[in-house]
Design an enzyme around this catalytic site. Structure first.
Site, PDB file in Angstrom:
ATOM      1  N   ASN A  89       9.018  -7.138   3.237  1.00 41.19           N
ATOM      2  CA  ASN A  89       8.902  -5.911   2.446  1.00 41.19           C
ATOM      3  C   ASN A  89      10.154  -5.058   2.653  1.00 41.19           C
ATOM      4  OD1 ASN A  89       7.160  -2.825   2.932  1.00 41.19           O
ATOM      5  ND2 ASN A  89       7.621  -3.709   0.959  1.00 41.19           N
ATOM      6  N   GLY A  90      10.543  -4.344   1.596  1.00 35.07           N
ATOM      7  CA  GLY A  90      11.657  -3.407   1.699  1.00 35.07           C
ATOM      8  C   GLY A  90      12.783  -3.704   0.734  1.00 35.07           C
ATOM      9  N   ASP A  91      12.991  -2.810  -0.233  1.00 33.70           N
ATOM     10  CA  ASP A  91      14.124  -2.878  -1.163  1.00 33.70           C
ATOM     11  C   ASP A  91      14.122  -4.114  -2.056  1.00 33.70           C
ATOM     12  OD1 ASP A  91      14.923  -0.558   0.045  1.00 33.70           O
ATOM     13  OD2 ASP A  91      16.693  -1.378   1.025  1.00 33.70           O
TER      14      ASP A  91
ATOM     15  N   CYS B 164       3.417   3.189   8.324  1.00 29.81           N
ATOM     16  CA  CYS B 164       3.676   4.479   7.679  1.00 29.81           C
ATOM     17  C   CYS B 164       4.571   5.341   8.561  1.00 29.81           C
ATOM     18  CB  CYS B 164       2.360   5.209   7.399  1.00 29.81           C
ATOM     19  SG  CYS B 164       2.611   6.809   6.602  1.00 29.81           S
TER      20      CYS B 164
ATOM     21  N   PRO C 175       0.840  -1.202   0.000  1.00 31.55           N
ATOM     22  CA  PRO C 175       0.000   0.000   0.000  1.00 31.55           C
ATOM     23  C   PRO C 175       0.869   1.243   0.000  1.00 31.55           C
ATOM     24  CG  PRO C 175       0.085  -0.977   2.196  1.00 31.55           C
ATOM     25  CD  PRO C 175       0.789  -1.928   1.274  1.00 31.55           C
ATOM     26  N   MET C 176       0.600   2.158  -0.943  1.00 32.17           N
ATOM     27  CA  MET C 176       1.380   3.398  -1.052  1.00 32.17           C
ATOM     28  C   MET C 176       0.426   4.557  -1.272  1.00 32.17           C
ATOM     29  SD  MET C 176       4.586   2.140  -3.435  1.00 32.17           S
ATOM     30  CE  MET C 176       3.568   1.183  -4.578  1.00 32.17           C
ATOM     31  N   ALA C 177       0.445   5.515  -0.362  1.00 36.10           N
ATOM     32  CA  ALA C 177      -0.444   6.671  -0.461  1.00 36.10           C
ATOM     33  C   ALA C 177      -0.157   7.433  -1.742  1.00 36.10           C
ATOM     34  CB  ALA C 177      -0.258   7.586   0.746  1.00 36.10           C
TER      35      ALA C 177
ATOM     36  N   GLN D 189      -6.655  -0.989   3.363  1.00 38.48           N
ATOM     37  CA  GLN D 189      -5.872  -0.637   4.549  1.00 38.48           C
ATOM     38  C   GLN D 189      -6.503   0.543   5.278  1.00 38.48           C
ATOM     39  OE1 GLN D 189      -1.834   1.446   4.763  1.00 38.48           O
ATOM     40  NE2 GLN D 189      -1.229  -0.671   5.153  1.00 38.48           N
TER      41      GLN D 189
ATOM     42  N   ARG E 207       8.047   0.554  -4.039  1.00 38.72           N
ATOM     43  CA  ARG E 207       8.634   1.524  -4.973  1.00 38.72           C
ATOM     44  C   ARG E 207       9.093   0.900  -6.292  1.00 38.72           C
ATOM     45  NH1 ARG E 207      12.978   4.095  -1.036  1.00 38.72           N
ATOM     46  NH2 ARG E 207      12.790   2.010  -0.135  1.00 38.72           N
TER      47      ARG E 207
END
Length: 340
Positions: free
Chosen positions: A201-203, A100, A16-18, A70, A226
């Site tokens: 999650n992450g990179d 977040c 989820p990304m705002a 979410q 991303r």
């Protein structure tokens, strides 16, 4: 993959990304190979349920199931009501935001700020699970508030005891924001201590990194954020690599052009012309990042005011590249601006 009572296509999940994971983006990522896509965070403030932004974020018309929404907030009763509200409007999975790191979220003790108050975490999780007994609830959080306080294992245990069906962990603390490199030892430790599914999650920006993280952590799946911006085909690349050990060739410019155009059409239809053109700019920027001449193109794109001109500029840019049958080339550095 079996996840929160659903059978997913695979173990690849869109983070989820705002401002990014709206319905058009979620649909596109699912089409390109993601097993699940989580919505932008929706406020738990009932006073904002009628706002245009909140109603749009809760719009799941035609969305491929399962639908994961979410919610964010710091009050157990309000979070419980938000869960009921969204479940009644089509959410099939309720995801709770405790990851977040944005100041405006943490300043009201929501998002990753909640990790500082473990008793409150338990009250929120229990309230939400109780509020929607027939809807699975998941949780996204970080390794801790800061590097001296990595309490993800305790939060994970609280989550499991509260009835949370699955957890996703970003390999950074709140204090890290998105700087430095994600670490996965904490995620591996959490995975060894709980029985519910754990998503790392992450990179995770390449198929090889996805394989590495899965092997290192023992996680049940990976969550991509991303790296999917302007590269929604990363999901099919990872899916193929995990299944075969072979890399797919990068997409041809012609396919990137087609994917971009279809995405833009969905954005215009979803937001309307004025807002759609503005939101499209960042996606066009991501689609063209690393391509020859893209810097000047992106600068000019920000000045274009309407749909016909925007589409004409996109067609011209990709048309010139397609003449050389060029394949998409990426810059090593991923965009830094996003929310959890």
């Amino acid at each position: 993959m079996q996840f929160a009572g659903f059978t997913l296509r695979n173990n690849l999940i869109v983070a989820p990304m705002a401002g990014v994971t709206d319905r058009p983006f979620r649909q596109l990522c699912k089409k390109m190979g993601a097993g699940l896509a989580v919505s932008e965070m929706v406020t738990s403030n009932s006073l904002l349920y009628g706002s245009e932004k909140t109603q749009r974020r809760a719009n799941h018309d035609g969305e491929v199931e399962p639908i994961s929404v979410q919610i964010a907030g710091a009050d157990p009763a309000m979070m419980a009501e938000a869960a009921r509200h969204n479940a009644e409007r089509g959410a099939q999975i309720i995801d709770i935001n405790m990851g977040c790191p944005a100041k405006k979220v943490c300043n009201v003790m929501a998002g990753s700020a909640l990790m500082q108050d473990e008793p409150l975490v338990a009250r929120i999780l229990e309230a939400v699970v109780e509020a929607v007994p027939s809807t699975p609830v998941t949780l996204k959080f970080r390794t801790g508030w800061n590097r001296a306080n990595k309490n993800a294992p305790l939060i994970a245990r609280i989550a499991e005891e509260s009835g949370i069906r699955a957890i996703a962990i970003h390999g950074r603390t709140r204090a890290d924001q998105y700087t430095g490199e994600a670490e996965y030892d904490t995620i591996a430790h959490v995975k060894s201590r709980v029985k519910i599914p754990v998503i790392a999650n992450g990179d995770i920006a390449t198929p090889q990194k996805a394989r590495q993280v899965l092997d290192h952590t023992g996680a049940d799946g990976v969550m991509i954020g991303r790296a999917a911006q302007g590269r929604p085909w990363i999901f099919r690349e990872i899916e193929h690599f995990l299944a075969t050990g072979e890399e797919l060739p990068p997409p041809l410019v012609g396919e990137i052009h087609q994917v971009c155009r279809e995405h833009l059409d969905d954005l215009y239809a979803f937001y309307g012309e004025d807002k759609g053109v503005k939101i499209a700019r960042k996606h066009i920027s991501w689609y063209t990042k690393g391509l020859v001449g893209s810097a000047a193109f992106r600068h000019a794109m920000n000045q274009i005011p309407d749909i016909p001109a925007q589409l004409a500029a996109v067609d011209e840019f990709f048309g010139k590249l397609a003449e050389t049958d060029a394949r998409l080339r990426y810059e090593a550095e991923l965009p830094q601006e996003l929310a959890a």
